[in-house]
Design a protein around this motif. Structure first.
Motif, PDB file in Angstrom:
ATOM      1  N   THR A  54       0.855  -1.183   0.000  1.00  0.00           N
ATOM      2  CA  THR A  54       0.000   0.000   0.000  1.00  0.00           C
ATOM      3  C   THR A  54       0.892   1.235   0.000  1.00  0.00           C
ATOM      4  O   THR A  54       1.038   1.928   1.014  1.00  0.00           O
ATOM      5  CB  THR A  54      -0.925   0.013   1.237  1.00  0.00           C
ATOM      6  N   PRO A  55       1.541   1.527  -1.146  1.00  0.00           N
ATOM      7  CA  PRO A  55       2.453   2.681  -1.206  1.00  0.00           C
ATOM      8  C   PRO A  55       1.758   3.966  -0.798  1.00  0.00           C
ATOM      9  O   PRO A  55       0.586   4.198  -1.124  1.00  0.00           O
ATOM     10  CB  PRO A  55       2.871   2.717  -2.677  1.00  0.00           C
ATOM     11  N   GLY A  56       2.495   4.806  -0.069  1.00  0.00           N
ATOM     12  CA  GLY A  56       1.934   6.067   0.375  1.00  0.00           C
ATOM     13  C   GLY A  56       1.195   5.976   1.690  1.00  0.00           C
ATOM     14  O   GLY A  56       0.540   6.942   2.099  1.00  0.00           O
TER      15      GLY A  56
ATOM     16  N   GLN B 173       9.893   6.084  15.124  1.00  0.00           N
ATOM     17  CA  GLN B 173      10.270   6.314  13.720  1.00  0.00           C
ATOM     18  C   GLN B 173       9.261   5.623  12.800  1.00  0.00           C
ATOM     19  O   GLN B 173       9.097   4.406  12.860  1.00  0.00           O
ATOM     20  CB  GLN B 173      11.672   5.765  13.477  1.00  0.00           C
ATOM     21  N   PRO B 174       8.592   6.382  11.920  1.00  0.00           N
ATOM     22  CA  PRO B 174       7.606   5.778  11.031  1.00  0.00           C
ATOM     23  C   PRO B 174       8.249   4.937   9.940  1.00  0.00           C
ATOM     24  O   PRO B 174       9.364   5.222   9.484  1.00  0.00           O
ATOM     25  CB  PRO B 174       6.879   6.986  10.436  1.00  0.00           C
ATOM     26  N   VAL B 175       7.533   3.909   9.534  1.00  0.00           N
ATOM     27  CA  VAL B 175       7.927   3.073   8.399  1.00  0.00           C
ATOM     28  C   VAL B 175       6.925   3.349   7.281  1.00  0.00           C
ATOM     29  O   VAL B 175       5.734   3.049   7.409  1.00  0.00           O
ATOM     30  CB  VAL B 175       7.947   1.581   8.774  1.00  0.00           C
ATOM     31  N   LEU B 176       7.407   3.951   6.212  1.00  0.00           N
ATOM     32  CA  LEU B 176       6.570   4.436   5.129  1.00  0.00           C
ATOM     33  C   LEU B 176       6.598   3.456   3.957  1.00  0.00           C
ATOM     34  O   LEU B 176       7.662   3.110   3.453  1.00  0.00           O
ATOM     35  CB  LEU B 176       7.067   5.815   4.688  1.00  0.00           C
ATOM     36  N   SER B 177       5.436   3.021   3.543  1.00  0.00           N
ATOM     37  CA  SER B 177       5.333   2.069   2.441  1.00  0.00           C
ATOM     38  C   SER B 177       5.588   2.765   1.106  1.00  0.00           C
ATOM     39  O   SER B 177       5.005   3.809   0.809  1.00  0.00           O
ATOM     40  CB  SER B 177       3.934   1.437   2.442  1.00  0.00           C
ATOM     41  N   VAL B 178       6.472   2.178   0.305  1.00  0.00           N
ATOM     42  CA  VAL B 178       6.801   2.697  -1.026  1.00  0.00           C
ATOM     43  C   VAL B 178       6.788   1.550  -2.028  1.00  0.00           C
ATOM     44  O   VAL B 178       6.777   0.377  -1.650  1.00  0.00           O
ATOM     45  CB  VAL B 178       8.189   3.392  -1.036  1.00  0.00           C
ATOM     46  N   THR B 179       6.800   1.886  -3.297  1.00  0.00           N
ATOM     47  CA  THR B 179       6.780   0.849  -4.330  1.00  0.00           C
ATOM     48  C   THR B 179       8.116   0.140  -4.444  1.00  0.00           C
ATOM     49  O   THR B 179       8.182  -1.084  -4.569  1.00  0.00           O
ATOM     50  CB  THR B 179       6.407   1.466  -5.690  1.00  0.00           C
ATOM     51  N   ASP B 180       9.209   0.894  -4.377  1.00  0.00           N
ATOM     52  CA  ASP B 180      10.554   0.345  -4.515  1.00  0.00           C
ATOM     53  C   ASP B 180      11.483   1.105  -3.572  1.00  0.00           C
ATOM     54  O   ASP B 180      11.703   2.294  -3.753  1.00  0.00           O
ATOM     55  CB  ASP B 180      11.024   0.476  -5.964  1.00  0.00           C
TER      56      ASP B 180
END
Length: 249
Positions: free
Chosen positions: A6-8, A72-79
């Motif tokens: 779920t990027p973003g 510390q947040p972990v942010l979902s990205v595509t790559d």
């Protein structure tokens, strides 16, 4: 847990600490969180019942540019690799090496203001789209004296868009969005008010009772307003708590 990328969105939040026993004791007693050994010796998995909270990452070496203990947040990205490269070309800095794990690749970076965030391209994460129970993450704000620079950076790295939001405690502010969904707040603060940092919020049943319990356990109340409060845990990490507004009568 999620079953797809779920990027973003924010996958989870990690507690970075050099005093794990202090941190574990505080959060287990305040929220009833459970801690279990992770895949490596320095990581413990944090859960709220069966719901993922994040990981507690024990560090030994401190860095003068970041707080010793922090969420510390972990942010979902595509790559992850591509996002880390965009972070560096957008004024950020990579922290350490990219780590390829069994369920995705992670890279920690600092944004231009110095706030650490982890980029992650796997499928795991906090469930989305369901009503979270107390003890779960419900929101996250980026506190910064330079919202414009932060807005540009996160648009380049994760594809965040922004819209104008409004709430009683802060008034007008910017909201990070992706895929038409709100993901977090972008709050302008002065350098005297707060550091440039990500601040996640935990849902609680009663704001006052939680503040009382937290302070008895060694936390410090930093801000209280409306249905929100900001606390500093005994190890020095800032976090927020939020109570759902009462239903109109």
């Amino acid at each position: 847990m999620r079953s797809e990328k779920t990027p973003g969105s924010f996958a989870w939040f990690d507690l970075i600490t050099d005093v794990p026993a202090v941190s574990q004791s505080f959060y287990s007693r305040l929220f009833g969180w459970q801690f279990a050994q992770g895949r490596t010796d320095n990581i413990q998995l944090i859960t709220n019942g069966r719901i993922l909270v994040g990981g507690m990452v024990t560090i030994e070496d401190t860095n003068e540019q970041t707080p010793e203990t922090r969420w510390q947040p972990v942010l979902s990205v595509t790559d992850t690799a591509a996002a880390s490269t965009r972070a560096q070309t957008s004024g950020g800095q990579q922290i350490g090496s990219i780590f390829a794990g069994p369920n995705g690749t992670l890279a920690a970076v600092r944004d231009p203001g110095g706030a650490p965030v982890t980029l992650y391209d796997g499928t795991e994460g906090i469930p989305l789209g369901s009503e979270p129970p107390p003890g779960s993450w419900v929101w996250v704000d980026l506190l910064t004296p330079d919202p414009g620079a932060a807005e540009t950076f996160y648009r380049n790295v994760s594809g965040f868009e922004t819209r104008v939001g409004d709430r009683s405690d802060t008034g007008k502010f910017r909201v990070f969005t992706s895929d038409g969904k709100d993901r977090g707040g972008l709050i302008r603060v002065s350098r005297k008010q707060a550091s440039h940092m990500w601040l996640p919020y935990v849902l609680v049943e009663n704001l006052g009772d939680t503040i009382d319990m937290a302070t008895k356990l060694g936390a410090r109340l930093a801000v209280r307003g409306g249905d929100l409060a900001i606390l500093i845990d005994p190890a020095g990490a800032a976090f927020g708590i939020a109570q759902r507004p009462a239903a109109p009568k």
